[in-house]
Design an enzyme around this catalytic site. Sequence first.
Site: not given
Ligand code: NAP
Length: 458
Positions: A134-135, A159-160, A211, A232-233, A266, A363
């Site tokens: 979502w960010n 999407h998120a 994540s 991309e985590l 990120c 983080e």
């Molecule tokens: P997140 O919980 O991992 O959510 C990201 C996406 O993954 C959402 O669409 C989420 O769906 C989905 N998701 C979550 N758990 C999943 C699973 N077990 N299997 C499949 N899909 C899954 O991430 P967040 O915490 O909202 O976002 C922040 C993180 O993203 C931070 O760590 C940040 O650093 C990282 N990030 C990295 C980058 C990069 O380019 N390296 C860019 C931006 C953000 P739901 O919303 O339905 O749970």
Amino acid sequence: MAIATINPFTGKTEQEFEAHSEAEVEQRIAAAQAAFETLRDTTFAQRAEWMRAAAQLMEDDIETLARIITIEMGRPIVGARAEVLKSAKGLRYYADMAEEFLSAEHLTDPSVVGATQAGTRYAPIGIVLAVMPWNYPFWQVLRFAGPALMAGNTGLLKHASNVPQAAIYLDTLFERAGFPVGAFHSLLIPASRVEKVLRDSRVKAATLTGSEPAGRSLAAIAGSEVKHVVLELGGSDPFIVMPSADVERAATVAVTARNQNNGQSCIAAKRFIVHADVYDEFTRLFAEKVAALSVGDPLDESTDVGPIATESGRDELAEQVADAVSHGATVLAGGSAPDRDGWFYTPTVLAGITPAMRLHLEEAFGPVATVYRVDSREEAIRVANGTTFGLSSAVWSTDADEQDWFVRHLDAGAVFINGMTASYPELPFGGVKDSGVGRELAAVGIREFCNLQTVWKA
Ligand code: NAP
């Protein structure tokens, strides 16, 4: 997690959405497969025309889209508009560059392999599943979708769950721009239903930005299906300030590098590693400038920092800071959640970080900076490389030898010298270690989801 728009500024649910049924998901996968059969036979010129039309639609819709970003995840409106324009620019970039990036290559002397002609071409692979955060609700998706569609692939977006209005806009964007129906669609599904889609034999690969646990889970499933992934985590990027740096400028840029997008990037600089010779000056300037940020309504044009996107994200940040303070960290700015509605956290600077504190290795996904004092470049590198992350990094030094030394020693996907990390369509983006695998953007980004096909002719 419910699929809903919950305004982080008020904490109120604005709109809820029904998840797609299994039949709706099947219909979208089938449409994506059918669209692939059409798209793979179109020319670069045709796809570029549609891609430019998609960019134009976004530019025309800028106020609507910026408002969606701000209402759904709290980014201040000025930055939200910039995200829309950057997304459109990214689409135009791939419209211009895809044919060159994917042009065929031929051996100059094919007789060495017994051929009259031999070489490689980049072929599309089919449906790619994109799981997105979502960010940056538009930029993260479009930096995948632009190259994917220009390569001739089709995309399905999960999407998120907290940015459904962004997902719904993207669901029809490419169709409106002229691409075949089904070339790009959103799936309104919870994370628990990603596995079934990824295991579908019509889905050839996946990309996830988010994540580490989500990335590991997706990669494990893809691995068991022998499907390619790009991940991309998270990141905890170091921002190193050495004695030769322009300290005033470094402190000013540090404030933006940490706090832009409410600190939820990120590639935000998260750990500030400062040489003892300039430590007092840097921390004083940095803390003063952080304390001067205006925190408030993200729809207000003068707001620098809005709310954290989710209540759980705000609570997590508050727990990380409380843990650091309870273990002896010094608060140089902020340090608490303000007493007001919405999921705010005051921009914070913490010093005296030790390995006993969660923030040393975790983080911080919000406006919380940690500062370290170091006595040498070797110590700076030990601290910088001392986490499991390796996304990007920044070094402030005017000494050319020292700059090169840091570039050679930093375990990170990128090094920015005398500036802050940013993503550009023209430069590869991605991490090492637990920050991910693969690259987005530039030529390498469009090639990730292609079949590098060898062609040999007798
Ligand atoms: P997140 O919980 O991992 O959510 C990201 C996406 O993954 C959402 O669409 C989420 O769906 C989905 N998701 C979550 N758990 C999943 C699973 N077990 N299997 C499949 N899909 C899954 O991430 P967040 O915490 O909202 O976002 C922040 C993180 O993203 C931070 O760590 C940040 O650093 C990282 N990030 C990295 C980058 C990069 O380019 N390296 C860019 C931006 C953000 P739901 O919303 O339905 O749970």
